[in-house]
Design a protein around this motif. Structure first.
Motif, PDB file in Angstrom:
ATOM      1  N   SER A 115       0.801  -1.162   0.007  1.00  0.00           N
ATOM      2  CA  SER A 115       0.192   0.086  -0.005  1.00  0.00           C
ATOM      3  C   SER A 115       0.852   1.332  -0.019  1.00  0.00           C
ATOM      4  CB  SER A 115      -0.912  -0.078   1.332  1.00  0.00           C
ATOM      5  OG  SER A 115      -1.572   1.128   1.273  1.00  0.00           O
ATOM      6  N   VAL A 116       0.619   2.290  -0.927  1.00  0.00           N
ATOM      7  CA  VAL A 116       1.183   3.358  -0.947  1.00  0.00           C
ATOM      8  C   VAL A 116       0.511   4.593  -1.088  1.00  0.00           C
ATOM      9  CG1 VAL A 116       3.480   2.188  -1.799  1.00  0.00           C
ATOM     10  CG2 VAL A 116       1.881   3.163  -3.476  1.00  0.00           C
ATOM     11  N   GLN A 117       0.970   5.617  -0.679  1.00  0.00           N
ATOM     12  CA  GLN A 117       0.123   6.979  -0.738  1.00  0.00           C
ATOM     13  C   GLN A 117       1.267   7.977  -1.227  1.00  0.00           C
ATOM     14  OE1 GLN A 117      -0.161   6.256   3.347  1.00  0.00           O
ATOM     15  NE2 GLN A 117      -1.386   4.537   2.383  1.00  0.00           N
ATOM     16  N   TYR A 118       0.886   8.559  -2.397  1.00  0.00           N
ATOM     17  CA  TYR A 118       1.739   9.788  -3.000  1.00  0.00           C
ATOM     18  C   TYR A 118       1.264  11.087  -2.331  1.00  0.00           C
ATOM     19  CZ  TYR A 118       1.336   5.789  -6.276  1.00  0.00           C
ATOM     20  OH  TYR A 118       1.398   4.694  -6.895  1.00  0.00           O
ATOM     21  N   ARG A 119       2.347  11.502  -1.395  1.00  0.00           N
ATOM     22  CA  ARG A 119       2.232  12.752  -0.622  1.00  0.00           C
ATOM     23  C   ARG A 119       3.203  13.903  -1.372  1.00  0.00           C
ATOM     24  NH1 ARG A 119       1.184  10.664   4.678  1.00  0.00           N
ATOM     25  NH2 ARG A 119      -0.831   9.627   4.430  1.00  0.00           N
ATOM     26  N   GLY A 120       4.037  13.528  -1.839  1.00  0.00           N
ATOM     27  CA  GLY A 120       5.084  14.831  -2.543  1.00  0.00           C
ATOM     28  C   GLY A 120       5.494  14.218  -3.915  1.00  0.00           C
ATOM     29  N   MET A 121       6.022  15.234  -4.580  1.00  0.00           N
ATOM     30  CA  MET A 121       6.591  14.997  -5.755  1.00  0.00           C
ATOM     31  C   MET A 121       7.961  14.748  -5.683  1.00  0.00           C
ATOM     32  SD  MET A 121       4.774  18.382  -8.230  1.00  0.00           S
ATOM     33  CE  MET A 121       5.093  19.241  -6.926  1.00  0.00           C
ATOM     34  N   ASP A 122       8.430  13.960  -6.577  1.00  0.00           N
ATOM     35  CA  ASP A 122       9.968  13.678  -6.820  1.00  0.00           C
ATOM     36  C   ASP A 122      10.150  13.928  -8.312  1.00  0.00           C
ATOM     37  OD1 ASP A 122      11.048  12.465  -4.255  1.00  0.00           O
ATOM     38  OD2 ASP A 122       8.955  11.452  -4.525  1.00  0.00           O
ATOM     39  N   GLN A 123      11.411  14.507  -8.477  1.00  0.00           N
ATOM     40  CA  GLN A 123      11.884  14.811  -9.897  1.00  0.00           C
ATOM     41  C   GLN A 123      13.157  13.973 -10.375  1.00  0.00           C
ATOM     42  OE1 GLN A 123      12.085  19.351  -8.944  1.00  0.00           O
ATOM     43  NE2 GLN A 123      11.924  19.076 -11.007  1.00  0.00           N
ATOM     44  N   PRO A 124      13.125  13.737 -11.431  1.00  0.00           N
ATOM     45  CA  PRO A 124      14.285  12.926 -12.026  1.00  0.00           C
ATOM     46  C   PRO A 124      15.671  13.595 -11.858  1.00  0.00           C
ATOM     47  CG  PRO A 124      13.103  13.758 -13.875  1.00  0.00           C
ATOM     48  CD  PRO A 124      12.353  14.176 -12.740  1.00  0.00           C
ATOM     49  N   GLY A 125      16.699  12.805 -11.915  1.00  0.00           N
ATOM     50  CA  GLY A 125      17.942  13.565 -11.627  1.00  0.00           C
ATOM     51  C   GLY A 125      18.646  13.620 -10.098  1.00  0.00           C
ATOM     52  N   THR A 126      17.434  13.430  -9.124  1.00  0.00           N
ATOM     53  CA  THR A 126      18.069  13.241  -7.832  1.00  0.00           C
ATOM     54  C   THR A 126      17.537  11.803  -7.271  1.00  0.00           C
ATOM     55  OG1 THR A 126      16.012  14.213  -7.082  1.00  0.00           O
ATOM     56  CG2 THR A 126      17.734  15.755  -7.455  1.00  0.00           C
ATOM     57  N   PRO A 127      18.546  11.209  -6.492  1.00  0.00           N
ATOM     58  CA  PRO A 127      18.251   9.698  -6.133  1.00  0.00           C
ATOM     59  C   PRO A 127      17.226   9.832  -4.985  1.00  0.00           C
ATOM     60  CG  PRO A 127      20.350  10.797  -5.186  1.00  0.00           C
ATOM     61  CD  PRO A 127      19.756  11.515  -5.912  1.00  0.00           C
TER      62      PRO A 127
END
Lengths: 147, 150
Positions: A86-98
């Motif tokens: 089960s996962v909840q998307y709370r924040g955005m992540d951008q490519p290029g950072t681990p």
């Protein structure tokens, strides 16, 4: 690349699941779009993303779901079974950072004769913010057949 | 307080199901998916190595079902054209592995429609439930996902 097989007897409440570091790139987002069929442009078209008030292209939530799935199937090993994720998307992540997937065992019990652990899991960015928290349930093999 | 968008009429859409689709799982599609997510687990990549596992062959990674393009039933809400959408998250339950050559029937239904007050006005939570069933009638996985409109 064989992973270590964990057994029910190896883990206790508080046990830390081996972390999984991922290095998503814009190329990976395109590959994921193609493999999954999710062609929403915010994941590969920077102009489109900027027009939609985003800081740039962002990771598919579903890709982060897949990363956390890998965390758990690595932990379950060939002899274990991922029962719930089960996962909840709370924040955005951008490519290029681990990003790093982590987790810990929060409950250990026998369910219908099956050695089971519940885990708290999350994906965190390089600032240590948990952008994608979740939970997972895994059935582990037991060294003791009667467990 | 009465809901603005998830009215009694709108709630009648709960239970509405999209068209069921049956898709044959290609081995190459599993490998491409595993490559796309960067998962080198032999169980998802190598038939030769996976034969030695207790599954006796390759299986699909946990979220592979997303690639089987379920038909999402249309949810009609009187929100105009200008609403924004967010993917809230997913809950998966797994019962049987999905294997190359399986014929998986995928069907999605509207499981829940809720509304709550958010900082930017009313937020609508649409929960869909997708069931993945193999050619033997065994349910391999159930996925519940939440989409947010505001």
């Amino acid at each position: 690349m064989a992973h270590k097989q964990f057994y029910f007897e190896d883990v206790e409440v508080g046990f830390e699941i081996p972390a999984l570091e991922k290095h998503p790139t814009t190329q990976q987002l395109v590959k994921y779009a193609g493999a999954s069929g999710d062609f929403y442009q915010i994941h590969y078209d920077k102009d489109f993303a900027l027009k939609n008030h985003l800081p740039g292209v962002i990771l598919h939530g579903a890709l982060k779901n897949a990363f956390l799935g890998q965390l758990m199937t690595d932990f379950a090993g060939d002899l274990g079974w991922l029962r719930k994720l089960s996962v909840q998307y709370r924040g955005m992540d951008q490519p290029g950072t681990p990003v790093v997937c982590k987790g810990k065992v929060v409950k250990k019990y026998v369910d219908n004769g099956k050695p089971t652990v519940d885990c708290e899991i999350w994906l965190e960015n390089s600032q240590g913010e948990k952008t994608t928290p979740g939970t997972a349930t895994v059935i582990l093999p037991s060294r003791n057949a009667t467990a | 307080m009465a809901n603005k968008y998830v009215t009694e009429e709108a709630q009648k859409q709960i239970g509405k199901a999209g068209e069921a689709r049956t898709i044959e799982v290609e081995r190459g599609a599993i490998r491409r998916f595993a490559e796309a997510i960067g998962d080198a687990n032999p169980a998802f990549n190598s038939e030769r190595e996976a034969r030695h596992t207790r599954f006796g062959g390759m299986i699909a990674p946990p979220t592979f079902g997303r690639s089987l393009s379920a038909a999402i039933p249309d949810v009609k809400l009187d929100m105009g054209e200008s609403f924004r959408g967010l993917d809230g998250g997913s809950d998966w339950e797994y019962f049987e592995p999905i294997r190359p050559g399986d014929r998986i029937t995928v069907q999605t239904k509207i499981a829940d429609l809720r509304e709550s007050a958010g900082r930017l006005g009313p937020m609508v939570f649409i929960t869909t439930e997708t069931t993945y069933t193999n050619q033997f009638g065994q349910v391999c996985a159930i996925q519940r996902s939440t989409a947010i409109r505001y």
